[in-house]
Design a protein around this motif. Structure first.
Motif, PDB file in Angstrom:
ATOM      1  N   LEU A  80      62.875   4.387  53.387  1.00  0.00           N
ATOM      2  CA  LEU A  80      63.204   5.761  53.775  1.00  0.00           C
ATOM      3  C   LEU A  80      62.686   6.067  55.177  1.00  0.00           C
ATOM      4  CD1 LEU A  80      62.459   7.641  50.439  1.00  0.00           C
ATOM      5  CD2 LEU A  80      64.713   7.198  51.425  1.00  0.00           C
ATOM      6  N   ARG A  81      61.519   5.550  55.513  1.00  0.00           N
ATOM      7  CA  ARG A  81      60.986   5.792  56.847  1.00  0.00           C
ATOM      8  C   ARG A  81      61.766   5.022  57.902  1.00  0.00           C
ATOM      9  NH1 ARG A  81      56.733   8.860  56.374  1.00  0.00           N
ATOM     10  NH2 ARG A  81      55.402   8.808  54.527  1.00  0.00           N
ATOM     11  N   ASP A  82      62.288   3.867  57.553  1.00  0.00           N
ATOM     12  CA  ASP A  82      63.035   3.050  58.518  1.00  0.00           C
ATOM     13  C   ASP A  82      64.471   3.542  58.682  1.00  0.00           C
ATOM     14  OD1 ASP A  82      60.803   1.525  58.874  1.00  0.00           O
ATOM     15  OD2 ASP A  82      61.438  -0.075  57.511  1.00  0.00           O
ATOM     16  N   LYS A  83      65.163   3.764  57.576  1.00  0.00           N
ATOM     17  CA  LYS A  83      66.592   4.081  57.630  1.00  0.00           C
ATOM     18  C   LYS A  83      66.868   5.555  57.906  1.00  0.00           C
ATOM     19  CE  LYS A  83      70.845   3.686  54.865  1.00  0.00           C
ATOM     20  NZ  LYS A  83      71.618   2.896  55.844  1.00  0.00           N
ATOM     21  N   GLN A  84      66.035   6.440  57.328  1.00  0.00           N
ATOM     22  CA  GLN A  84      66.234   7.887  57.432  1.00  0.00           C
ATOM     23  C   GLN A  84      67.661   8.274  57.021  1.00  0.00           C
ATOM     24  OE1 GLN A  84      64.850   9.732  61.094  1.00  0.00           O
ATOM     25  NE2 GLN A  84      63.581   7.927  61.556  1.00  0.00           N
ATOM     26  N   PRO A  85      68.052   7.991  55.789  1.00  0.00           N
ATOM     27  CA  PRO A  85      69.424   8.301  55.353  1.00  0.00           C
ATOM     28  C   PRO A  85      69.679   9.803  55.341  1.00  0.00           C
ATOM     29  CG  PRO A  85      68.050   7.707  53.476  1.00  0.00           C
ATOM     30  CD  PRO A  85      67.220   7.439  54.706  1.00  0.00           C
TER      31      PRO A  85
END
Length: 955
Positions: A63-68
C-alpha cells in the motif's frame, strides 16, 4: 515467457520421480500456469491468508509503494456502511449481519447471522485503514451479500457452521478473507507428518509465515498464488468448491461493473482476496472488457440488521478451526516484525497510533522470483537467546503465580528443551510451539494445581486472549439507551469485570427506573450478564433494597443484538412475550408465564389482556394434560394477585376458569385411564376443578359435569385409584370412615400389600385437590410404615422421597405441619401415647385382630373395617365359644370342632402364620351335653345369618 524455466524444472522433476501419479506433471505445470495467469491480470490481485502477519506486512508495504486509488476487498458488500464505525472500537471486533424475521428462507432456521472478524494483524484491516484514512481512495466490498451467503448455502448451511464456537460469536456463520487450508485430510496429514508438527497452524507458521515475513512483494505474491493454486487443484470438486467458483464470478462481476461506472484505471486498483481465489482460471474472471458476467440473483425480502460485536482471539480460533493460541501468536509475530522492519501500520483515527507519510510508488516489470525462492535454502533466523530466555523466565514467574512449584532450574530446563525440540524438528530457531511443548514437559509434571494448565499460561504469555470492544458511538440505539439509563448507578459498565451495584430505593428513589431496567435485562440477557444478589421480582412483592452483579462489559454482544430487535428494551420485551405466546409450540402454561412477565416488567393492561386471551385460546385447544401442574400453579398465583389488588377479576381470568373447568371435566375420564397421564397431572386437574369450583360455579358452570366425569372415571393403577377415592370423598360419595376401611382392607390383604406404596403415593398427590385430607394422609403413611413388611417398605422409601422432591415438593410442608400436630413433640411424650385414629374407636367396640406382620417394627395391632383393636385383644386362638362361653377361660378351645382343631393344629397354625398371628392353644373344660345350646339358642345369639337368609327369600 517469464516462468518457462520454472515450468521446465518442475516437469523434469516430475519425470524423475518415475513411479509418481500420472497427473503429477499436469498439476505442477498447472500451478505455474495459474501463477503466470494471475500476474498477467492488469488489475493487480493481492492474495492473502486470514489473520496472517506475513500477509499484513506485505499488504502494508504494498500500500505504501503502490498507493492504489481503488481497493476491492473480498468481504460481504452489504457490510460496507459498518467499516467507518471501526474507528470507535477496540480490536478485535466482528462485523455482523443479523435477521430474526425471515422472508424467502425456512422459518425454522431463524435467526440467521453472519460475522466477519477483524484484527489489527490482518491484511484486510490494513487495507480498510488505508482506504478510509487516505483522501481520494475508494474502498469497494465485492463479495456476496449476507442474503446471498445463505442463498448459496441453502440446506448445507449447517455444514459450514463450525462446532463448538466461542459464545462471543454464537452460532453465526463465519465469513473471512483467505480461508487457506487443504481441502482433504490426506494432504494435511502428510504435511503435518513430514513437517514434524501437530496441527495446521504450526505448519503454516513454520513453512509459510516465517519465510514470507520479510520477503519482497513479488516473491510474496508469487508464493501465495502458488500455494493457493496447489490447494485449489488438489481440492475435491464438491458443493463447497462450486460455491467458491460462484463467489469468484460474483466478485469479478462487481469489479467490472465498478470499473465501467467510474472509469477507473485497473492499473490504479488493487484486488485483495484469498490466495485460493487468486489462482482462479474461470472464464468470468478478469477485468478485460467483454468478459462474461455472472447472473446475480436478487436478494430476498428478509430485512437484515447490521452492527459490530466484540470478538476475541479465542473466538476467532474456535470459529475457524485454528489451533488454540495461534491468533495470539500471530499478533505477537506482527508486533515483533513491525519493530524489526521499522514499519508503522495503518490505523483508523479513532484508535491509537497513526500513519506514516506515503512514499512515492515504485514500479517495474515482474520477474520470476518464484524459482529462486523454491530452489534456495530457507532463510531461517538464528537462535534469539534473549527472546527465548525472556520467555523461560516469564513462564516460570507466571507458573508460580498459578500454584506450580517452579524454580530457576525449571527455566533452564525449558530453555534447553526448547532448543533440543527445535533441533529434532529441523529448526534453527525454536518457535513458540516448541517453547510451549518444552514448558509443558518441564513444569506441568503430574498435575494442574489451579484453573490454568501450562499450555494456557504459555498462550497468555505469548499474547493472551485479546478481547475487543465496541465503542459507545458505534452501538445501536438500544445499547446506548441501556448505558444512559444505568448511568445513575455510577459504574463503568464498559469495564470487563463484575461490578456490584447497591440500590437503596428508599434513600434514593430516583434509582427505581434503574431497578426496573435491570429486571428486564435479567429476563432478556444471559444469566451471568445481570445477576441479582439481593431482591426478587414476584407478584405482590416490593423490595426497598437490591444488590446486583453486573457484567455487561463481557456480554456486550448480547446487549448489541438486543438492538437488532427493537429501539428500546421495553419494545424488545413486548416482542419476545408475543413471540412466546404465539409460537406454534406454545401451551397455556407458556401464555400464562408471558402474562405474569408482562405484569412484572411492563405494567401494560392492554398487553396483559391480549396474552390472557391467548392463554384461554390455547387451553381450549389442548388435547393433553401434561402442563396441568404448571397451569394450576400459575393461575392460582395470578388469581391471588388480582383478588388482593383489584376489585374485580379481568374478563380473561373469568373465561380461563370457566373454559378450564369444562375442559378438564371433559378430559378427566380419559386422563384417569391413559398411561401417558401421570398421577401428578391428574392430581393437578382435580386441584383445578376443586380449587376453582366455587368461582366456576359463580360464573355459571354446572357441578353436575364434574360429578359425571368422576363417575365415568375407572382407573386401573393403584395411585390413580387413590386419587379417585379422594375425589369421591370431596364430592361426598365416600365418607372418611369408608376411606379408612378401604385402606385397612388394603393393609390386611396379603395379595395387595406390595401395591400399597402406590396407593399411598396417590393419597399424597391427593393433597393437591383435597388438602383437608392431610390428617388422613398422615394416618395412612403411619399405618403403612407400621404394617408393611420390610421387603416392601424399604425399597419404597427412596422412591417416595424422590417423588415428593420432584413432583410434590410444595406438599411436603403440608404433611410436615400435620405430622407435627399429630405426633408428640418430645421423645418422652411417646410413652403411653395413643394415635388419634386408635383413640377414635368407640367404647365397647369389638373386632377380630391379629398381630402386625413380623419384621414391620410395629408394636400395636391391626384391625379390619373401620374398627381398630384395642390393647385388650387376646393373642390366643379360641374356638367353639357360644353364648355360655363366659364361663370358659378367655381364648379356651371347646366343643367338638375346637377339640378336633386342637388335635390337628397344623392347618390352623399355617393359616395363622400367613395372617401374621401367633398364640398358644388352651383347652376349655368339657361342657355336659344337656348344657350345650341348641339350634334355636345359637340363632338367637347370632341373628345376622338368619336375617340375611330371610332377606334373600323375601320373608
Amino acid at each position: 515467457m517469464t516462468f518457462d524455466s520454472l515450468r521446465e524444472q518442475l516437469l523434469g522433476a516430475a519425470e524423475a520421480l518415475g513411479g509418481g501419479p500420472a497427473t503429477l506433471p499436469e498439476i505442477l505445470a498447472g500451478i505455474v500456469d495459474d501463477v503466470d495467469h494471475a500476474l498477467r491480470e492488469p488489475l493487480e490481485i493481492f492474495p492473502v491468508c486470514h489473520h496472517s502477519p506475513a500477509s499484513a506486512l506485505a499488504m502494508l508495504r504494498r500500500l505504501r509503494d503502490k498507493q492504489p486509488k481503488v481497493v476491492y476487498l473480498e468481504l460481504c458488500e452489504d457490510l460496507q456502511p459498518l467499516l467507518t464505525e471501526l474507528r470507535n472500537c477496540k480490536l478485535p471486533v466482528a462485523l455482523q449481519a443479523f435477521a430474526s424475521e425471515l422472508e424467502g428462507f425456512p422459518k425454522e432456521s431463524a435467526p440467521l447471522s453472519v460475522i466477519a472478524p477483524v484484527t489489527e494483524a490482518s491484511a484486510e484491516y490494513q487495507a480498510i485503514s488505508y482506504a478510509l484514512e487516505t483522501p481520494g481512495v475508494s474502498l469497494v466490498l465485492v463479495d456476496r451479500s449476507t442474503d446471498h451467503v445463505f442463498q448459496f448455502l441453502g440446506e448445507g448451511a449447517a455444514a459450514e457452521t463450525p462446532d463448538g464456537e466461542d459464545d462471543l460469536h454464537g452460532d453465526a456463520v463465519g465469513v473471512e478473507i483467505g480461508d487457506l487450508r487443504p481441502r482433504f485430510a490426506e494432504l494435511e496429514e502428510h504435511l503435518l507428518h513430514h513437517g514434524r508438527v501437530r496441527h495446521w497452524s504450526e505448519w503454516w507458521d513454520q513453512y509459510v509465515e516465517q519465510p514470507l515475513a520479510g520477503a519482497d512483494h513479488d516473491t510474496y505474491r508469487q508464493v501465495m498464488t502458488m500455494v493457493g493454486s496447489l490447494f485449489r487443484r488438489l481440492a475435491p470438486h464438491d458443493a463447497r468448491y462450486a460455491r467458491d467458483e460462484d463467489r469468484e464470478r460474483h466478485m469479478w462481476t462487481r469489479i467490472r461493473a465498478h470499473l465501467a461506472a467510474t472509469g477507473a484505471d485497473p492499473a490504479d486498483c488493487l484486488y485483495v482476496c484469498g490466495a485460493f481465489h487468486a489462482a482462479s482460471r474461470l472464464p468470468e474472471v478478469g477485468s478485460a472488457p467483454g468478459t462474461p458476467n455472472f447472473a446475480i440473483t436478487p436478494r430476498t425480502a428478509t430485512t437484515w440488521l447490521y452492527g459490530l460485536i466484540p470478538s476475541s482471539h479465542s473466538a476467532i480460533e474456535a470459529q475457524f478451526g485454528l489451533a488454540p493460541g495461534s491468533v495470539s501468536i500471530a499478533a505477537t509475530t506482527w508486533q515483533k516484525n513491525l519493530k524489526k522492519q521499522r514499519l508503522k501500520p495503518f490505523r483508523l483515527d479513532g484508535q491509537k497510533g497513526g500513519r506514516l507519510p506515503l512514499p512515492v510508488a515504485a514500479g517495474g516489470p515482474v520477474a520470476d522470483h518464484l524459482s529462486g525462492y523454491l530452489a534456495g535454502p530457507p532463510a531461517l533466523d538464528g537462535l534469539d537467546e534473549e527472546e527465548l530466555r525472556g520467555w523461560c523466565v516469564d513462564i516460570v514467574r507466571l507458573a508460580r503465580r498459578n500454584g506450580y512449584l517452579a524454580s530457576t532450574a525449571d527455566a533452564i530446563a525449558v530453555f534447553e528443551t526448547s532448543v533440543l525440540l527445535a533441533g529434532m524438528r529441523g529448526r534453527a530457531r525454536p518457535t513458540p510451539y516448541d517453547f510451549q511443548d518444552a514448558a509443558v514437559t518441564c513444569i506441568e509434571k503430574d498435575r494442574v494445581p489451579g484453573r490454568r494448565d501450562v499450555r494456557r499460561l504459555c498462550e497468555i504469555l505469548l499474547g493472551g486472549d485479546r478481547v475487543g470492544q465496541v465503542g459507545y458511538d458505534a452501538l445501536p440505539p438500544l445499547a446506548r439507551d441501556v448505558y444512559d439509563r444505568l448511568a445513575p448507578l455510577g459504574l463503568n459498565l464498559e469495564q470487563r469485570s463484575i461490578q456490584r451495584a447497591l440500590l437503596d430505593l428508599t434513600a434514593r428513589p430516583e434509582l427505581a427506573p434503574c431497578s426496573q431496567l435491570l429486571w428486564m435485562l435479567r429476563y432478556l440477557l444471559p444469566d451471568q450478564a445481570v445477576r441479582p444478589i439481593m431482591g426478587s421480582r414476584r407478584l405482590g412483592e416490593k423490595h426497598f433494597q437490591e444488590s446486583w452483579d453486573l457484567d455487561l462489559g463481557r456480554h456486550q454482544r448480547a446487549v448489541i443484538e438486543l438492538g437488532y430487535e427493537g429501539v428500546t428494551v421495553e419494545q424488545v420485551l413486548e416482542q419476545r412475550l408475543r413471540r412466546d405466546a404465539w409460537d406454534p409450540k406454545a401451551t397455556a402454561a407458556t401464555a400464562l408465564e408471558a402474562v405474569e412477565n408482562s405484569m412484572l416488567f411492563l405494567q401494560s393492561p392492554r398487553l396483559t389482556d391480549e396474552l390472557g386471551a391467548r392463554a384461554v385460546e390455547l387451553l381450549a385447544a389442548e388435547r393433553t394434560v401434561d402442563e396441568a401442574p404448571d397451569v394450576l400453579r400459575r393461575i392460582r398465583r395470578l388469581l391471588g394477585h388480582y383478588r388482593s389488588t383489584t376489585p374485580v377479576l379481568p374478563s380473561w381470568c373469568e373465561r380461563f376458569v370457566t373454559v378450564g373447568y369444562a375442559h378438564y371435566c371433559t378430559l378427566l375420564p380419559t386422563a384417569f385411564v391413559e398411561e401417558e397421564s401421570g398421577v401428578r397431572q391428574v392430581g393437578a386437574m382435580l386441584g383445578f376443578l376443586f380449587g376453582m369450583e366455587s368461582l366456576a360455579l359463580s360464573l355459571g358452570c354446572d357441578r353436575t359435569q364434574l360429578e359425571i366425569a368422576v363417575r365415568q372415571s375407572h382407573p386401573e393403577t393403584p395411585a390413580k385409584l387413590a386419587l379417585l377415592w379422594a375425589a369421591r370423598h370431596q364430592l361426598g360419595d365416600l365418607s372418611l370412615a369408608e376411606l379408612r376401611a378401604l385402606v385397612d382392607d388394603l393393609l390386611g390383604n396379603p395379595l395387595v400389600v406390595p401395591a400399597v406404596p402406590q396407593y399411598v403415593s396417590g393419597f399424597v398427590q391427593a393433597l393437591e385437590p383435597v388438602p383437608r385430607l392431610a390428617p388422613f394422609v398422615v394416618e395412612t403413611l403411619s399405618k403403612a410404615f407400621g404394617r408393611l413388611p420390610d421387603p416392601v417398605l424399604l425399597p419404597w422409601l427412596p422412591t417416595l422421597i424422590t417423588t415428593l422432591q420432584s413432583q410434590a415438593a410444595e406438599l411436603v410442608p403440608v404433611l410436615t405441619r400435620e405430622a407435627g400436630r399429630t405426633f408428640p413433640a418430645t421423645l418422652a411424650g411417646m410413652e403411653g401415647w395413643t394415635p388419634p385414629w386408635l383413640a377414635r374407636r368407640a367404647p365397647g367396640a369389638s373386632g377380630r385382630a391379629g398381630r402386625a406382620p413380623s419384621g414391620s417394627g410395629l408394636a400395636g395391632q391391626g384391625a379390619t373395617g373401620s374398627e381398630v383393636a384395642g390393647p385388650e385383644s387376646s393373642g390366643s386362638w379360641t374356638a367353639g365359644r357360644g353364648p355360655s362361653g363366659a364361663d370358659a377361660a378367655p381364648g379356651a378351645v371347646g366343643g367338638p370342632v375346637g377339640v378336633f382343631l386342637a388335635a390337628h393344629p397344623e392347618s390352623t397354625e399355617a393359616v395363622a402364620g400367613l395372617l401374621g398371628c401367633s398364640g398358644e392353644w388352651v383347652t376349655a373344660p368339657a361342657v355336659p351335653d344337656d348344657d350345650r345350646p341348641g339350634p334355636a339358642a345359637l340363632l338367637a345369639a347370632f341373628p345376622e345369618t338368619a336375617d340375611a337368609v330371610f332377606s334373600m327369600i323375601g320373608s
